[in-house]
Design a protein around this motif. Sequence first.
Motif, PDB file in Angstrom:
ATOM      1  N   PRO A   1     -49.819 -60.885 -40.934  1.00  0.00           N
ATOM      2  CA  PRO A   1     -48.769 -60.159 -40.213  1.00  0.00           C
ATOM      3  C   PRO A   1     -47.446 -60.903 -40.297  1.00  0.00           C
ATOM      4  CG  PRO A   1     -50.762 -60.337 -38.885  1.00  0.00           C
ATOM      5  CD  PRO A   1     -50.952 -61.240 -40.065  1.00  0.00           C
ATOM      6  N   PRO A   2     -46.329 -60.190 -40.259  1.00  0.00           N
ATOM      7  CA  PRO A   2     -45.029 -60.861 -40.288  1.00  0.00           C
ATOM      8  C   PRO A   2     -44.796 -61.680 -39.025  1.00  0.00           C
ATOM      9  CG  PRO A   2     -44.760 -58.524 -39.835  1.00  0.00           C
ATOM     10  CD  PRO A   2     -46.194 -58.723 -40.199  1.00  0.00           C
ATOM     11  N   MET A   3     -44.075 -62.776 -39.182  1.00  0.00           N
ATOM     12  CA  MET A   3     -43.644 -63.528 -38.016  1.00  0.00           C
ATOM     13  C   MET A   3     -42.450 -62.811 -37.400  1.00  0.00           C
ATOM     14  SD  MET A   3     -42.031 -67.324 -37.612  1.00  0.00           S
ATOM     15  CE  MET A   3     -40.372 -66.668 -37.561  1.00  0.00           C
ATOM     16  N   HIS A   4     -42.321 -62.879 -36.077  1.00  0.00           N
ATOM     17  CA  HIS A   4     -41.170 -62.241 -35.440  1.00  0.00           C
ATOM     18  C   HIS A   4     -40.461 -63.222 -34.520  1.00  0.00           C
ATOM     19  CE1 HIS A   4     -43.955 -61.792 -31.995  1.00  0.00           C
ATOM     20  NE2 HIS A   4     -42.847 -61.818 -31.273  1.00  0.00           N
ATOM     21  N   ILE A   5     -39.181 -62.966 -34.315  1.00  0.00           N
ATOM     22  CA  ILE A   5     -38.363 -63.684 -33.338  1.00  0.00           C
ATOM     23  C   ILE A   5     -37.637 -62.625 -32.531  1.00  0.00           C
ATOM     24  CG2 ILE A   5     -36.535 -65.376 -32.964  1.00  0.00           C
ATOM     25  CD1 ILE A   5     -37.112 -66.455 -35.774  1.00  0.00           C
ATOM     26  N   GLN A   6     -37.726 -62.707 -31.213  1.00  0.00           N
ATOM     27  CA  GLN A   6     -37.194 -61.656 -30.343  1.00  0.00           C
ATOM     28  C   GLN A   6     -36.171 -62.214 -29.362  1.00  0.00           C
ATOM     29  OE1 GLN A   6     -38.814 -58.818 -26.696  1.00  0.00           O
ATOM     30  NE2 GLN A   6     -40.284 -59.581 -28.194  1.00  0.00           N
ATOM     31  N   ALA A   7     -35.136 -61.425 -29.078  1.00  0.00           N
ATOM     32  CA  ALA A   7     -34.130 -61.789 -28.081  1.00  0.00           C
ATOM     33  C   ALA A   7     -33.632 -60.519 -27.406  1.00  0.00           C
ATOM     34  CB  ALA A   7     -32.975 -62.549 -28.724  1.00  0.00           C
ATOM     35  N   THR A   8     -32.821 -60.681 -26.370  1.00  0.00           N
ATOM     36  CA  THR A   8     -32.356 -59.519 -25.614  1.00  0.00           C
ATOM     37  C   THR A   8     -31.261 -58.747 -26.326  1.00  0.00           C
ATOM     38  OG1 THR A   8     -30.859 -60.981 -24.410  1.00  0.00           O
ATOM     39  CG2 THR A   8     -32.972 -60.466 -23.368  1.00  0.00           C
ATOM     40  N   SER A   9     -30.593 -59.357 -27.301  1.00  0.00           N
ATOM     41  CA  SER A   9     -29.542 -58.650 -28.033  1.00  0.00           C
ATOM     42  C   SER A   9     -29.335 -59.326 -29.379  1.00  0.00           C
ATOM     43  CB  SER A   9     -28.223 -58.647 -27.246  1.00  0.00           C
ATOM     44  OG  SER A   9     -27.627 -59.935 -27.248  1.00  0.00           O
ATOM     45  N   TRP A  10     -28.564 -58.670 -30.233  1.00  0.00           N
ATOM     46  CA  TRP A  10     -28.254 -59.226 -31.551  1.00  0.00           C
ATOM     47  C   TRP A  10     -27.521 -60.560 -31.418  1.00  0.00           C
ATOM     48  CZ3 TRP A  10     -29.086 -58.525 -36.681  1.00  0.00           C
ATOM     49  CH2 TRP A  10     -28.167 -59.088 -37.580  1.00  0.00           C
ATOM     50  N   ARG A  11     -26.504 -60.584 -30.588  1.00  0.00           N
ATOM     51  CA  ARG A  11     -25.711 -61.806 -30.453  1.00  0.00           C
ATOM     52  C   ARG A  11     -26.526 -62.937 -29.832  1.00  0.00           C
ATOM     53  NH1 ARG A  11     -21.674 -63.976 -26.844  1.00  0.00           N
ATOM     54  NH2 ARG A  11     -20.152 -65.186 -28.016  1.00  0.00           N
ATOM     55  N   GLN A  12     -27.372 -62.610 -28.852  1.00  0.00           N
ATOM     56  CA  GLN A  12     -28.213 -63.636 -28.252  1.00  0.00           C
ATOM     57  C   GLN A  12     -29.192 -64.210 -29.272  1.00  0.00           C
ATOM     58  OE1 GLN A  12     -28.132 -65.124 -25.352  1.00  0.00           O
ATOM     59  NE2 GLN A  12     -26.426 -63.932 -24.537  1.00  0.00           N
ATOM     60  N   LEU A  13     -29.670 -63.362 -30.173  1.00  0.00           N
ATOM     61  CA  LEU A  13     -30.579 -63.841 -31.213  1.00  0.00           C
ATOM     62  C   LEU A  13     -29.879 -64.852 -32.113  1.00  0.00           C
ATOM     63  CD1 LEU A  13     -33.310 -63.592 -32.763  1.00  0.00           C
ATOM     64  CD2 LEU A  13     -32.205 -61.816 -34.132  1.00  0.00           C
ATOM     65  N   LEU A  14     -28.658 -64.531 -32.555  1.00  0.00           N
ATOM     66  CA  LEU A  14     -27.931 -65.450 -33.420  1.00  0.00           C
ATOM     67  C   LEU A  14     -27.554 -66.734 -32.689  1.00  0.00           C
ATOM     68  CD1 LEU A  14     -27.928 -62.983 -35.273  1.00  0.00           C
ATOM     69  CD2 LEU A  14     -25.588 -63.561 -35.924  1.00  0.00           C
ATOM     70  N   LYS A  15     -27.216 -66.620 -31.411  1.00  0.00           N
ATOM     71  CA  LYS A  15     -26.909 -67.813 -30.625  1.00  0.00           C
ATOM     72  C   LYS A  15     -28.124 -68.729 -30.534  1.00  0.00           C
ATOM     73  CE  LYS A  15     -24.591 -67.570 -26.809  1.00  0.00           C
ATOM     74  NZ  LYS A  15     -24.134 -67.156 -25.456  1.00  0.00           N
ATOM     75  N   LEU A  16     -29.280 -68.138 -30.280  1.00  0.00           N
ATOM     76  CA  LEU A  16     -30.506 -68.928 -30.180  1.00  0.00           C
ATOM     77  C   LEU A  16     -30.808 -69.632 -31.495  1.00  0.00           C
ATOM     78  CD1 LEU A  16     -33.191 -69.781 -28.859  1.00  0.00           C
ATOM     79  CD2 LEU A  16     -34.151 -67.605 -29.638  1.00  0.00           C
ATOM     80  N   MET A  17     -30.742 -68.888 -32.604  1.00  0.00           N
ATOM     81  CA  MET A  17     -31.088 -69.459 -33.899  1.00  0.00           C
ATOM     82  C   MET A  17     -30.089 -70.535 -34.317  1.00  0.00           C
ATOM     83  SD  MET A  17     -32.334 -65.986 -35.856  1.00  0.00           S
ATOM     84  CE  MET A  17     -33.009 -66.845 -37.268  1.00  0.00           C
ATOM     85  N   ALA A  18     -28.804 -70.317 -34.024  1.00  0.00           N
ATOM     86  CA  ALA A  18     -27.792 -71.307 -34.384  1.00  0.00           C
ATOM     87  C   ALA A  18     -28.000 -72.618 -33.638  1.00  0.00           C
ATOM     88  CB  ALA A  18     -26.398 -70.753 -34.099  1.00  0.00           C
ATOM     89  N   LYS A  19     -28.608 -72.545 -32.469  1.00  0.00           N
ATOM     90  CA  LYS A  19     -28.830 -73.741 -31.654  1.00  0.00           C
ATOM     91  C   LYS A  19     -30.046 -74.549 -32.113  1.00  0.00           C
ATOM     92  CE  LYS A  19     -29.303 -75.070 -26.774  1.00  0.00           C
ATOM     93  NZ  LYS A  19     -28.062 -75.854 -26.690  1.00  0.00           N
ATOM     94  N   LEU A  20     -30.971 -73.895 -32.837  1.00  0.00           N
ATOM     95  CA  LEU A  20     -32.240 -74.542 -33.191  1.00  0.00           C
ATOM     96  C   LEU A  20     -32.130 -75.292 -34.518  1.00  0.00           C
ATOM     97  CD1 LEU A  20     -34.672 -71.658 -32.164  1.00  0.00           C
ATOM     98  CD2 LEU A  20     -34.045 -73.695 -30.857  1.00  0.00           C
ATOM     99  N   SER A  21     -31.261 -76.280 -34.568  1.00  0.00           N
ATOM    100  CA  SER A  21     -31.004 -76.997 -35.815  1.00  0.00           C
ATOM    101  C   SER A  21     -32.193 -77.837 -36.273  1.00  0.00           C
ATOM    102  CB  SER A  21     -29.772 -77.892 -35.660  1.00  0.00           C
ATOM    103  OG  SER A  21     -29.952 -78.804 -34.589  1.00  0.00           O
ATOM    104  N   ALA A  22     -33.110 -78.147 -35.375  1.00  0.00           N
ATOM    105  CA  ALA A  22     -34.260 -78.978 -35.740  1.00  0.00           C
ATOM    106  C   ALA A  22     -35.422 -78.162 -36.292  1.00  0.00           C
ATOM    107  CB  ALA A  22     -34.730 -79.782 -34.530  1.00  0.00           C
ATOM    108  N   THR A  23     -35.298 -76.840 -36.286  1.00  0.00           N
ATOM    109  CA  THR A  23     -36.401 -75.982 -36.715  1.00  0.00           C
ATOM    110  C   THR A  23     -36.142 -75.412 -38.102  1.00  0.00           C
ATOM    111  OG1 THR A  23     -36.960 -75.389 -34.443  1.00  0.00           O
ATOM    112  CG2 THR A  23     -37.723 -73.910 -36.171  1.00  0.00           C
TER     113      THR A  23
END
Length: 256
Positions: free
Chosen positions: A42-64
């Motif tokens: 199955p595909p992996m998924h990443i979920q957030a409350t909005s498009w911008r919140q998703l990008l904010k979360l991913m931009a913060k996870l520099s160690a991943t």
Amino acid sequence: MKHVTYSSYSISAFGFHSPSIDIIMMRDPLPNIIALPYGKCPPMHIQATSWRQLLKLMAKLSATQIEPSVEASAVTKGELNLRTVVQFFKVHHASSDWRTVIYLTIDYPPPPEHRYANGDVNVLPYSYNLSSLPTLLRDGPASQVSKYYTIPATSRTPLPKLPITMPSMAMYLASALEDSRRALNDTSSGVRRLAKMVDQFYPNEEDTAAAGEEEVRRRGGRALIGRLMGRASKPQRGRNADVYDLVTPFVPDEWG
């Protein structure tokens, strides 16, 4: 695979199971390496409350970092690319709030006899057909409570090469949205659907997003996207400065 939520963001989760529509506060740490299998999974998924919140979360996870699993690297030769599907869905029919989820798989070439429209944003990549689809994807690209968009490979935004860091993945998504905005007047394809959905479902974020995309174009973010996606380019200024410019529109509280 664990779920993750950071207190500074709205509900966010990830995993290889079907995304949940229930609001669950999860606090387990995100692993530094997210390994994607090749083939039937199955595909992996990443979920957030909005498009911008998703990008904010991913931009913060520099160690991943997202990378092929050991088994995937062992059975394949050459580069492995990522296939991304963006979906927006409602928690229930009466809700006016739309959540954002992205699905990720390693690209898998279809057999010769398989008819597959590779650039069709309304058709799931072949790699998604190798296992049972997540529940939210089974209703097709446009239902009353969910809509999905397959990010196509373009000359400006090719498929990401693995491994890729989370901040680089955020920049890839921003580039895909920019491509969609450039196609708003093009009725011959469905590429404009992503921009139209983001603007429709998150109208309060529209001005901020547009300003951020203009900043990306003005400061040469496109050249950085090319390097991150594996394209050759002329030498540019320091990579850290480019990364700062590109992620700043999405995390002004952390980067600005």
